[in-house]
Scaffold this active site. Structure first.
Site, mmCIF file in Angstrom:
data_model
loop_
_atom_site.group_PDB
_atom_site.id
_atom_site.type_symbol
_atom_site.label_atom_id
_atom_site.label_comp_id
_atom_site.label_asym_id
_atom_site.label_seq_id
_atom_site.Cartn_x
_atom_site.Cartn_y
_atom_site.Cartn_z
ATOM 1 N N VAL A 110 9.844 -5.628 4.497
ATOM 2 C CA VAL A 110 9.329 -6.901 3.991
ATOM 3 C C VAL A 110 10.323 -7.984 4.423
ATOM 4 C CG1 VAL A 110 8.269 -8.028 2.010
ATOM 5 C CG2 VAL A 110 8.624 -5.552 1.958
ATOM 6 N N ILE A 111 9.788 -9.034 5.037
ATOM 7 C CA ILE A 111 10.659 -10.102 5.549
ATOM 8 C C ILE A 111 10.231 -11.422 4.931
ATOM 9 C CG2 ILE A 111 11.462 -11.319 7.620
ATOM 10 C CD1 ILE A 111 11.135 -8.704 9.172
ATOM 11 N N HIS A 158 5.248 -14.929 -1.602
ATOM 12 C CA HIS A 158 4.601 -13.635 -1.355
ATOM 13 C C HIS A 158 5.638 -12.505 -1.267
ATOM 14 C CE1 HIS A 158 1.107 -11.303 -0.289
ATOM 15 N NE2 HIS A 158 1.720 -10.807 0.767
ATOM 16 N N GLU A 202 0.817 -1.221 0.000
ATOM 17 C CA GLU A 202 0.000 0.000 0.000
ATOM 18 C C GLU A 202 0.853 1.275 0.000
ATOM 19 O OE1 GLU A 202 -0.894 -2.734 2.055
ATOM 20 O OE2 GLU A 202 -2.354 -3.258 0.493
ATOM 21 N N PHE A 215 12.929 5.420 -1.622
ATOM 22 C CA PHE A 215 12.667 3.999 -1.345
ATOM 23 C C PHE A 215 13.333 3.595 -0.024
ATOM 24 C CE2 PHE A 215 13.609 -0.595 -2.192
ATOM 25 C CZ PHE A 215 12.306 -1.020 -2.410
HETATM 26 N N1 LIG Z 1 4.339 -9.918 4.509
HETATM 27 C C1 LIG Z 1 4.554 -8.580 4.473
HETATM 28 C C2 LIG Z 1 3.588 -7.716 3.962
HETATM 29 N N2 LIG Z 1 2.434 -8.188 3.466
HETATM 30 C C3 LIG Z 1 1.242 -7.403 3.315
HETATM 31 C C4 LIG Z 1 1.158 -6.657 1.995
HETATM 32 O O1 LIG Z 1 2.114 -5.611 1.924
HETATM 33 C C5 LIG Z 1 -0.214 -6.041 1.824
HETATM 34 O O2 LIG Z 1 -0.484 -5.173 2.903
HETATM 35 C C6 LIG Z 1 -1.349 -7.048 1.737
HETATM 36 O O3 LIG Z 1 -1.089 -8.001 0.717
HETATM 37 C C7 LIG Z 1 -2.690 -6.352 1.391
HETATM 38 O O4 LIG Z 1 -2.632 -5.702 0.130
HETATM 39 N N3 LIG Z 1 3.808 -6.368 3.955
HETATM 40 C C8 LIG Z 1 4.971 -5.868 4.449
HETATM 41 O O5 LIG Z 1 5.164 -4.630 4.445
HETATM 42 N N4 LIG Z 1 5.921 -6.694 4.968
HETATM 43 C C9 LIG Z 1 5.745 -8.043 4.987
HETATM 44 O O6 LIG Z 1 6.671 -8.763 5.470
HETATM 45 C C1 LIG Z 2 6.978 -11.057 2.969
HETATM 46 C C2 LIG Z 2 5.879 -11.962 3.077
HETATM 47 O O1 LIG Z 2 5.142 -12.066 2.186
HETATM 48 C C3 LIG Z 2 5.675 -12.746 4.258
HETATM 49 O O2 LIG Z 2 6.447 -12.569 5.326
HETATM 50 C C4 LIG Z 2 4.553 -13.697 4.232
HETATM 51 O O3 LIG Z 2 4.957 -14.948 4.697
HETATM 52 P P1 LIG Z 2 4.553 -16.297 3.984
HETATM 53 O O4 LIG Z 2 5.253 -16.353 2.662
HETATM 54 O O5 LIG Z 2 5.054 -17.341 4.948
HETATM 55 O O6 LIG Z 2 3.072 -16.304 3.852
#
Ligand SMILES: Nc1c(NC[C@H](O)[C@H](O)[C@H](O)CO)[nH]c(=O)[nH]c1=O
Ligand SMILES: CC(=O)C(O)COP(=O)(O)O
Length: 161
Positions: free
Chosen positions: A89-90, A96, A67, A121
């Site tokens: 993001v991890i 994903h 978002e 960024f």
């Molecule tokens: N897994 C992580 C996410 N996932 C959520 C997505 O970014 C998003 O909010 C959802 O898919 C709804 O559109 N976001 C992160 O910032 N960090 C993560 O590790």
């Molecule tokens: C970055 C991701 O998308 C995340 O941490 C989601 O974890 P998963 O791939 O185990 O669903």
């Protein structure tokens, strides 16, 4: 050069333009919020250290890094000199991670290519939480600091171009 060889909080303060006339928008992802709060603190403190007035820092929160694209686009419309997009993001168990990282990096790139206000960024894309901790105010410094320095430099470049 990898981050392990360069502390993210180290920079030459003499090369940073005076930022007291600038206004910045910071969009913060709630996912991995302890990390994104550390990044926000690094960015905020650095902007303040270079003369930005607290009232000229506008913060919006968004649910996740995906978002940040929409949030940054709307923030560009708020009469700011630059936007900082903050996320963490991890890597999990599935693909994903790749989709979120690809979307946010390309989305923010697109905003920079198609619109006038620079978007910085400040999104960590780490293999694990430890790497994120080390880059959000830990042993490798703070990517929020690096992002704030970039925002000031890009605001100045935009003013002069
Ligand atoms: N897994 C992580 C996410 N996932 C959520 C997505 O970014 C998003 O909010 C959802 O898919 C709804 O559109 N976001 C992160 O910032 N960090 C993560 O590790
Ligand atoms: C970055 C991701 O998308 C995340 O941490 C989601 O974890 P998963 O791939 O185990 O669903």
């Amino acid at each position: 050069m990898a981050t392990v060889n360069k502390n993210l909080s180290d920079y030459d303060k003499t090369t940073i333009p005076n930022a007291s006339k600038f206004r910045f928008g910071i969009v913060v992802s709630e996912w991995n919020h302890t990390i994104t709060e550390g990044l926000y603190k690094g960015a905020y403190d650095t902007l303040i250290a270079h003369g930005v007035l607290p009232n000229n820092i506008i913060r919006w929160d968004v649910p996740g890094s995906f978002e940040l694209i929409y949030g940054s686009k709307k923030m560009q419309e708020q009469m700011v000199n630059a936007v900082i997009a903050i996320g963490s993001v991890i890597q999990g168990e599935t693909k994903h991670f790749d989709f979120v990282c690809e979307a946010v990096s390309q989305g923010i790139k697109d905003l920079n290519v198609t619109r006038e206000t620079p978007v910085i960024f400040c999104v960590l894309t780490d293999n694990n939480m430890q790497q994120a901790i080390e880059r959000s105010g830990g042993k490798h410094g703070n990517k929020g600091t690096e992002a704030a320095v970039a925002a000031i430099k890009m605001a100045e470049l935009r003013k002069n171009s």
